[in-house]
Scaffold this motif. Structure first.
Motif, PDB file in Angstrom:
ATOM      1  N   GLU A  81       4.054  10.616   0.038  1.00 17.10           N
ATOM      2  CA  GLU A  81       4.118  11.991  -0.474  1.00 17.10           C
ATOM      3  C   GLU A  81       2.774  12.517  -0.967  1.00 17.10           C
ATOM      4  N   ARG A  82       1.681  11.822  -0.618  1.00 15.19           N
ATOM      5  CA  ARG A  82       0.357  12.268  -1.044  1.00 15.19           C
ATOM      6  C   ARG A  82      -0.483  12.680   0.166  1.00 15.19           C
ATOM      7  N   MET A  96       0.793  -1.222   0.000  1.00 11.68           N
ATOM      8  CA  MET A  96       0.000   0.000   0.000  1.00 11.68           C
ATOM      9  C   MET A  96       0.832   1.282   0.000  1.00 11.68           C
ATOM     10  N   LEU A  97       1.916   1.300   0.761  1.00  8.49           N
ATOM     11  CA  LEU A  97       2.657   2.542   0.968  1.00  8.49           C
ATOM     12  C   LEU A  97       3.196   3.170  -0.310  1.00  8.49           C
ATOM     13  N   ARG A 153      -6.725   9.426  -1.143  1.00 11.39           N
ATOM     14  CA  ARG A 153      -5.458  10.071  -1.478  1.00 11.39           C
ATOM     15  C   ARG A 153      -5.620  11.117  -2.574  1.00 11.39           C
ATOM     16  N   TRP A 154      -4.727  12.097  -2.549  1.00 13.88           N
ATOM     17  CA  TRP A 154      -4.621  13.031  -3.669  1.00 13.88           C
ATOM     18  C   TRP A 154      -4.038  12.286  -4.879  1.00 13.88           C
ATOM     19  N   LEU A 155      -4.304  12.833  -6.061  1.00 19.77           N
ATOM     20  CA  LEU A 155      -3.736  12.293  -7.293  1.00 19.77           C
ATOM     21  C   LEU A 155      -2.413  12.951  -7.644  1.00 19.77           C
ATOM     22  N   SER A 156      -1.979  13.897  -6.823  1.00 21.81           N
ATOM     23  CA  SER A 156      -0.678  14.554  -6.998  1.00 21.81           C
ATOM     24  C   SER A 156       0.109  14.438  -5.707  1.00 21.81           C
ATOM     25  N   LYS A 157       1.406  14.709  -5.790  1.00 20.19           N
ATOM     26  CA  LYS A 157       2.289  14.643  -4.635  1.00 20.19           C
ATOM     27  C   LYS A 157       2.614  16.048  -4.130  1.00 20.19           C
ATOM     28  N   VAL A 158       3.141  16.095  -2.912  1.00 21.46           N
ATOM     29  CA  VAL A 158       3.325  17.387  -2.253  1.00 21.46           C
ATOM     30  C   VAL A 158       4.354  18.268  -2.951  1.00 21.46           C
ATOM     31  N   TYR A 194      -2.347  18.222   6.102  1.00 24.48           N
ATOM     32  CA  TYR A 194      -2.805  16.855   5.876  1.00 24.48           C
ATOM     33  C   TYR A 194      -1.833  15.840   6.472  1.00 24.48           C
ATOM     34  N   VAL A 195      -2.347  14.653   6.725  1.00 26.47           N
ATOM     35  CA  VAL A 195      -1.514  13.507   7.085  1.00 26.47           C
ATOM     36  C   VAL A 195      -0.816  12.967   5.841  1.00 26.47           C
ATOM     37  N   LEU A 196       0.440  12.560   6.014  1.00 28.12           N
ATOM     38  CA  LEU A 196       1.154  11.780   5.017  1.00 28.12           C
ATOM     39  C   LEU A 196       1.436  10.407   5.616  1.00 28.12           C
TER      40      LEU A 196
END
Length: 305
Positions: free
Chosen positions: A51-52, A45-46, A117-122, A95-97
């Protein structure tokens, strides 16, 4: 009832309070079971979470309670939990990462049944590395979802775009396209709308892009609304708050040939199977939407003026 359970997850030991609390009444699945699932599935999963920013769907009283969605990191979370402060209109949200297995166990302890989850990274929050189509059926039958997924895959193949399939653990399927993070959300969403429009035009009696449920008239909805800044999609391998504890599970395209397949085909109890097989490996590289949009125009498939 035991007050706490110590769960070793990676480099840390996480205390799970009230581990015998039943979260899934029909199945007898407890908070300890949920924490153990997330600890066990972490290696799979990770990579899909790191980073999302995450939105937590919390059901501390169990899935029969209404629960709530949480974006901001609770003040009581330990310092070792990853955080990302993201801009929003008139402010920010922290947000939590989920960067490690111990964070997944901690989130389970908080009754976070489902992670979105977001579809983009931080590092590039306005440039997604995933495009997602949510195939949302009007009824309970899975046949229309199966057909729509195949039609969408064929169209994406025409545009030389790789695609990945996921059972949502709810009602439908997600089809994901890996991107190279060069296109901003607005362009990704516009492209997704064009694809959905072309597909609905090819199968007007079966598919629709109508947002209003009354206007769908029993057709499957091609939902592209998650392709926007700050929006989320259900995370791979996350548990859904439904009887049986179904899981949002990556699938191989050949799985569509299985007549027993539906959106809830994988469950928390199937963790050994989920760890044994990785249908998304090897992961395709992210592709350029510009090249695909050019192909769409050249082939005359563009749906919008």
């Amino acid at each position: 009832m035991t007050d706490t359970l110590k769960v070793r997850a990676g480099r840390r030991t996480v205390a799970v309070s009230r581990p015998e609390k039943v979260l899934f009444p029909e199945d007898g699945i407890t908070k300890a079971d949920l924490a153990e699932y997330y600890r066990a599935v972490a290696p799979r999963m990770l990579p899909h979470l790191r980073e999302r920013p995450l939105t937590l769907e919390r059901r501390p009283g169990g899935i029969d309670d209404r629960g709530f969605f949480q974006k901001d990191v609770p003040d009581h979370f330990p310092d070792w939990v990853g955080r990302a402060e993201m801009p929003k209109e008139n402010g920010t949200v922290t947000y939590v990462l989920a960067e490690d297995a111990s964070t997944l166990v901690l989130l389970a302890d908080q009754g976070s049944v489902t992670l979105h989850r977001w579809l983009s990274k931080v590092d590039r929050p306005h440039h997604p590395d995933r495009l997602v189509f949510d195939l949302d059926p009007s009824g309970e039958g899975f046949g229309p979802v199966r057909d729509a997924a195949r039609w969408l895959r064929d169209l994406l193949d025409e545009l030389e775009l790789p695609s990945q399939l996921m059972a949502t653990g709810s009602r439908g399927l997600h089809v994901l396209v890996p991107l190279d993070r060069k296109a901003p959300y607005d362009d990704v969403r516009a492209f997704a709308a064009d694809i959905a429009g072309v597909l609905a035009a090819r199968h007007p009696d079966r598919l629709t892009t109508e947002v209003r449920k009354k206007a769908r008239e029993g057709r499957l909805y091609l939902d592209i609304q998650r392709n926007a800044y700050g929006q989320t999609a259900v995370a791979p391998y996350t548990v859904r708050p439904r009887a049986g504890a179904p899981v949002a599970a990556p699938l191989a395209w050949d799985d569509l040939d299985d007549p027993a397949l539906d959106a809830r085909a994988r469950r928390l109890a199937d963790v050994d199977l989920l760890l044994k097989e990785d249908p998304w490996s090897p992961a395709p590289r992210g592709r350029s939407l510009r090249a695909a949009a050019d192909r769409l125009r050249r082939t005359g498939l563009r749906a919008r003026p």
